[in-house]
Design a protein around this motif. Structure first.
Motif, PDB file in Angstrom:
ATOM      1  N   ASN A  73       0.808  -1.194   0.049  1.00 40.13           N
ATOM      2  CA  ASN A  73       0.102   0.183  -0.058  1.00 40.13           C
ATOM      3  C   ASN A  73       0.842   1.390   0.039  1.00 40.13           C
ATOM      4  O   ASN A  73       2.153   1.166   0.045  1.00 40.13           O
ATOM      5  CB  ASN A  73      -0.867   0.027   1.116  1.00 40.13           C
ATOM      6  CG  ASN A  73       0.012  -0.063   2.743  1.00 40.13           C
ATOM      7  OD1 ASN A  73       0.517   0.571   2.839  1.00 40.13           O
ATOM      8  ND2 ASN A  73      -0.468  -1.286   3.132  1.00 40.13           N
ATOM      9  N   VAL A  74       0.279   2.368  -0.138  1.00 36.33           N
ATOM     10  CA  VAL A  74       1.018   3.623  -0.210  1.00 36.33           C
ATOM     11  C   VAL A  74       1.963   3.885   1.066  1.00 36.33           C
ATOM     12  O   VAL A  74       3.014   4.493   0.843  1.00 36.33           O
ATOM     13  CB  VAL A  74       0.131   4.864  -0.298  1.00 36.33           C
ATOM     14  CG1 VAL A  74      -0.622   5.201   0.868  1.00 36.33           C
ATOM     15  CG2 VAL A  74       0.892   6.147  -0.662  1.00 36.33           C
ATOM     16  N   LEU A  75       1.585   3.203   2.302  1.00 36.96           N
ATOM     17  CA  LEU A  75       2.732   3.245   3.266  1.00 36.96           C
ATOM     18  C   LEU A  75       3.793   2.298   3.446  1.00 36.96           C
ATOM     19  O   LEU A  75       4.498   2.384   3.932  1.00 36.96           O
ATOM     20  CB  LEU A  75       1.676   3.183   4.689  1.00 36.96           C
ATOM     21  CG  LEU A  75       0.570   4.228   4.853  1.00 36.96           C
ATOM     22  CD1 LEU A  75      -0.039   3.985   5.962  1.00 36.96           C
ATOM     23  CD2 LEU A  75       1.322   5.686   4.976  1.00 36.96           C
ATOM     24  N   GLN A  76       3.459   1.207   2.782  1.00 39.14           N
ATOM     25  CA  GLN A  76       4.274   0.005   2.691  1.00 39.14           C
ATOM     26  C   GLN A  76       4.603  -0.450   1.377  1.00 39.14           C
ATOM     27  O   GLN A  76       3.889  -1.369   0.865  1.00 39.14           O
ATOM     28  CB  GLN A  76       3.618  -1.007   3.647  1.00 39.14           C
ATOM     29  CG  GLN A  76       3.339  -0.588   5.035  1.00 39.14           C
ATOM     30  CD  GLN A  76       2.418  -1.468   5.870  1.00 39.14           C
ATOM     31  OE1 GLN A  76       1.200  -1.792   5.479  1.00 39.14           O
ATOM     32  NE2 GLN A  76       3.006  -2.244   6.741  1.00 39.14           N
ATOM     33  N   ASP A  77       5.384   0.017   0.752  1.00 29.91           N
ATOM     34  CA  ASP A  77       5.977  -0.459  -0.637  1.00 29.91           C
ATOM     35  C   ASP A  77       6.312  -1.856  -0.924  1.00 29.91           C
ATOM     36  O   ASP A  77       7.048  -2.280   0.198  1.00 29.91           O
ATOM     37  CB  ASP A  77       6.700   0.701  -1.391  1.00 29.91           C
ATOM     38  CG  ASP A  77       6.828   0.598  -2.868  1.00 29.91           C
ATOM     39  OD1 ASP A  77       5.863  -0.239  -3.341  1.00 29.91           O
ATOM     40  OD2 ASP A  77       7.337   1.393  -3.518  1.00 29.91           O
ATOM     41  N   ALA A  78       6.405  -2.376  -1.968  1.00 26.87           N
ATOM     42  CA  ALA A  78       7.082  -3.800  -2.169  1.00 26.87           C
ATOM     43  C   ALA A  78       7.751  -3.785  -3.372  1.00 26.87           C
ATOM     44  O   ALA A  78       7.423  -4.303  -4.441  1.00 26.87           O
ATOM     45  CB  ALA A  78       5.758  -4.635  -2.039  1.00 26.87           C
ATOM     46  N   PRO A  79       8.966  -3.050  -3.642  1.00 28.68           N
ATOM     47  CA  PRO A  79       9.649  -2.798  -4.710  1.00 28.68           C
ATOM     48  C   PRO A  79      10.062  -4.418  -5.338  1.00 28.68           C
ATOM     49  O   PRO A  79       9.987  -4.541  -6.561  1.00 28.68           O
ATOM     50  CB  PRO A  79      10.679  -1.713  -4.597  1.00 28.68           C
ATOM     51  CG  PRO A  79      10.720  -1.879  -3.117  1.00 28.68           C
ATOM     52  CD  PRO A  79       9.363  -2.054  -2.658  1.00 28.68           C
ATOM     53  N   ASP A  80      10.555  -5.009  -4.330  1.00 29.75           N
ATOM     54  CA  ASP A  80      11.094  -6.294  -4.910  1.00 29.75           C
ATOM     55  C   ASP A  80       9.915  -7.163  -5.257  1.00 29.75           C
ATOM     56  O   ASP A  80      10.272  -8.067  -6.215  1.00 29.75           O
ATOM     57  CB  ASP A  80      11.913  -6.834  -3.858  1.00 29.75           C
ATOM     58  CG  ASP A  80      13.097  -6.120  -3.238  1.00 29.75           C
ATOM     59  OD1 ASP A  80      13.571  -5.232  -3.945  1.00 29.75           O
ATOM     60  OD2 ASP A  80      13.505  -6.346  -2.120  1.00 29.75           O
ATOM     61  N   MET A  81       8.995  -7.156  -4.779  1.00 36.97           N
ATOM     62  CA  MET A  81       7.744  -8.116  -5.355  1.00 36.97           C
ATOM     63  C   MET A  81       7.317  -7.564  -6.804  1.00 36.97           C
ATOM     64  O   MET A  81       7.055  -8.435  -7.528  1.00 36.97           O
ATOM     65  CB  MET A  81       6.541  -8.366  -4.340  1.00 36.97           C
ATOM     66  CG  MET A  81       5.618  -9.341  -4.612  1.00 36.97           C
ATOM     67  SD  MET A  81       6.434 -11.289  -4.257  1.00 36.97           S
ATOM     68  CE  MET A  81       6.202 -11.210  -2.787  1.00 36.97           C
ATOM     69  N   LEU A  82       7.050  -6.273  -6.782  1.00 37.46           N
ATOM     70  CA  LEU A  82       6.780  -5.717  -8.175  1.00 37.46           C
ATOM     71  C   LEU A  82       7.993  -6.012  -9.129  1.00 37.46           C
ATOM     72  O   LEU A  82       7.330  -6.231 -10.439  1.00 37.46           O
ATOM     73  CB  LEU A  82       6.483  -4.260  -8.054  1.00 37.46           C
ATOM     74  CG  LEU A  82       5.302  -3.975  -7.262  1.00 37.46           C
ATOM     75  CD1 LEU A  82       5.241  -2.360  -7.105  1.00 37.46           C
ATOM     76  CD2 LEU A  82       4.020  -4.414  -7.462  1.00 37.46           C
ATOM     77  N   ALA A  83       9.026  -6.006  -8.890  1.00 35.99           N
ATOM     78  CA  ALA A  83      10.134  -6.222  -9.963  1.00 35.99           C
ATOM     79  C   ALA A  83      10.011  -7.797 -10.158  1.00 35.99           C
ATOM     80  O   ALA A  83      10.056  -8.109 -11.467  1.00 35.99           O
ATOM     81  CB  ALA A  83      11.497  -5.964  -9.513  1.00 35.99           C
ATOM     82  N   LEU A  84       9.691  -8.835  -9.301  1.00 39.00           N
ATOM     83  CA  LEU A  84       9.522 -10.146  -9.686  1.00 39.00           C
ATOM     84  C   LEU A  84       8.333 -10.141 -10.582  1.00 39.00           C
ATOM     85  O   LEU A  84       8.612 -11.105 -11.672  1.00 39.00           O
ATOM     86  CB  LEU A  84       9.505 -10.946  -8.503  1.00 39.00           C
ATOM     87  CG  LEU A  84       9.085 -12.318  -8.854  1.00 39.00           C
ATOM     88  CD1 LEU A  84      10.473 -12.899  -8.791  1.00 39.00           C
ATOM     89  CD2 LEU A  84       8.449 -13.081  -7.553  1.00 39.00           C
ATOM     90  N   CYS A  85       7.374  -9.497 -10.252  1.00 37.77           N
ATOM     91  CA  CYS A  85       5.925  -9.827 -11.116  1.00 37.77           C
ATOM     92  C   CYS A  85       6.400  -9.381 -12.590  1.00 37.77           C
ATOM     93  O   CYS A  85       5.684  -9.891 -13.594  1.00 37.77           O
ATOM     94  CB  CYS A  85       4.928  -8.952 -10.630  1.00 37.77           C
ATOM     95  SG  CYS A  85       4.451  -9.546  -8.946  1.00 37.77           S
ATOM     96  N   GLU A  86       7.306  -8.429 -12.690  1.00 40.07           N
ATOM     97  CA  GLU A  86       7.364  -7.722 -14.162  1.00 40.07           C
ATOM     98  C   GLU A  86       8.367  -8.798 -14.721  1.00 40.07           C
ATOM     99  O   GLU A  86       8.337  -8.872 -16.051  1.00 40.07           O
ATOM    100  CB  GLU A  86       8.109  -6.317 -13.876  1.00 40.07           C
ATOM    101  CG  GLU A  86       8.545  -5.711 -15.139  1.00 40.07           C
ATOM    102  CD  GLU A  86       7.267  -5.265 -16.039  1.00 40.07           C
ATOM    103  OE1 GLU A  86       7.181  -5.266 -17.247  1.00 40.07           O
ATOM    104  OE2 GLU A  86       6.139  -4.922 -15.391  1.00 40.07           O
ATOM    105  N   GLU A  87       9.338  -9.556 -14.123  1.00 39.85           N
ATOM    106  CA  GLU A  87      10.155 -10.210 -14.561  1.00 39.85           C
ATOM    107  C   GLU A  87       9.776 -11.438 -14.962  1.00 39.85           C
ATOM    108  O   GLU A  87      10.004 -12.081 -16.290  1.00 39.85           O
ATOM    109  CB  GLU A  87      11.484 -10.347 -13.657  1.00 39.85           C
ATOM    110  CG  GLU A  87      12.583 -11.457 -14.140  1.00 39.85           C
ATOM    111  CD  GLU A  87      13.415 -12.052 -12.916  1.00 39.85           C
ATOM    112  OE1 GLU A  87      14.022 -12.973 -13.223  1.00 39.85           O
ATOM    113  OE2 GLU A  87      13.417 -11.288 -11.807  1.00 39.85           O
ATOM    114  N   LEU A  88       8.558 -12.121 -14.290  1.00 45.57           N
ATOM    115  CA  LEU A  88       8.245 -13.422 -14.449  1.00 45.57           C
ATOM    116  C   LEU A  88       6.810 -13.094 -15.066  1.00 45.57           C
ATOM    117  O   LEU A  88       6.109 -14.232 -15.138  1.00 45.57           O
ATOM    118  CB  LEU A  88       8.144 -14.320 -13.115  1.00 45.57           C
ATOM    119  CG  LEU A  88       9.616 -14.382 -12.531  1.00 45.57           C
ATOM    120  CD1 LEU A  88       9.308 -15.264 -11.484  1.00 45.57           C
ATOM    121  CD2 LEU A  88      10.491 -15.045 -13.455  1.00 45.57           C
TER     122      LEU A  88
END
Length: 341
Positions: free
Chosen positions: A206-221
């Motif tokens: 959420n806007v208070l708790q970002d998850a950049p590593d998970m979003l990068a994984l979703c993009e990669e896979l």
């Protein structure tokens, strides 16, 4: 990750708000899903820790689901353990003959006593996955689940690989269309992603708790990012300030639930951050909750937030965010500045 965020936000502002796709499956859903944890009502663990969101009116829940359908929401996410089976039963009744109009997701892995509404443990065996799926199909009143998700966030990766293969069997048998893992660990999510019909990962963001590593994984896979806690368990609605009822999990927050203090409601430092974001989130006539959803859509074109609801009014507010679309790249940058990210 700053470059990735900028790129993703640019992409998201260029995509339509009509649908989003669950990864490489081609299954299309509304950009917003509805999370059905809250409509399960009260339930608890063996020690009496509340695991629901307090009392609920089943008839209002049914009306809210049907109102969401009328407003274009086509993705509903529940779990067998929410309300110890009760959420699935209510959702199945609400969908009724419109079952084929939606993409239906549920989860398995937790063991519970439906009679006492008590969580009793977990089971990561393939045999239990089949029993759990059979029971969910009965409660939901359907012959298949569109997205079946492992609900044990910290399951052993080797066992998870077995469960992934079991899910592939379910796909071949026509019992499910795709599957995912509900986990906040990118390495675990990657294990499921090796399967042909893995569509997504469900994770907290959420806007208070970002998850950049998970979003990068979703993009990669090539996975969809299904967003659990998109409103920070209600903090981002701007309304949760005081003490909560005894049957609400936020009244006695477990260790993993941040932003709340036992017996007193929202933590002051979290409230201060929400207040600081108010001008950005309420831009374009949005409510704070709609702004929080808009941040997630801007954050990545793969995100599908699944806010909870317990009333028709909440359903209407959440669904109303769709037509307002994502925040701009400039607004994303302003959020990071305010939060010191």
């Amino acid at each position: 990750m700053e470059t990735t965020q900028s790129t993703q936000s640019t992409q998201s502002t260029q995509t339509t708000q009509s649908t989003r796709t669950l990864g490489r499956t081609g299954i299309e859903v509304s950009p917003l899903g509805f999370g059905c944890w809250a409509i399960g009502g009260e339930w608890q663990d063996a020690d009496g820790q509340p695991l629901g969101w307090g009392k609920v009116d089943d008839e209002e829940s049914v009306r809210a689901v049907r109102r969401a359908l009328d407003l274009g929401v086509t993705f509903f996410d529940t779990a067998d353990t929410y309300g110890a089976g009760h959420s699935e039963r209510v959702l199945g009744r609400a969908l009724g003959r419109r079952r084929d109009d939606v993409v239906l997701a549920t989860k398995w892995g937790n063991v519970f006593d439906e009679a006492t509404r008590t969580l009793t443990g977990g089971d990561d065996t393939p045999a239990y996955a089949r029993r759990a799926l059979t029971a969910s199909l009965t409660r939901l009143g359907t012959d298949h689940v569109d997205l079946y998700q492992l609900h044990l966030s910290d399951a052993d990766p080797e066992r998870a690989a077995e469960l992934r293969d079991t899910c592939e069997e379910f796909v071949r048998e026509g019992l499910i269309r795709a599957y995912a893992w509900s986990t906040d660990d990118p390495a675990r999510a990657a294990v499921f992603a090796e399967g042909e019909h893995c569509a997504a990962v469900q994770h907290a963001i959420n806007v208070l708790q970002d998850a950049p590593d998970m979003l990068a994984l979703c993009e990669e896979l090539d996975l969809a990012s299904i967003n659990r806690s998109p409103l920070a368990m209600g903090l981002l609605t701007g309304k949760r300030r005081g003490a909560l009822e005894a049957g609400d999990i936020r009244s006695r927050p477990p260790e993993w639930l941040q932003g709340f203090e036992e017996g007193s409601g929202a933590a002051p430092d979290w409230v201060a951050r929400v207040d600081a974001l108010k001008d950005v989130l309420t831009s374009g006539g949005r409510t704070p909750a709609q702004g929080a959803l808009a941040w997630l859509w801007a954050r990545s074109p793969r995100t599908v937030p699944i806010p909870g609801f317990r009333s028709v009014a909440q359903a209407e507010q959440n669904a109303g965010a769709i037509e307002k679309g994502p925040l701009t790249a400039e607004q994303l940058a302003e959020v990071d500045r305010i939060l010191g990210r």
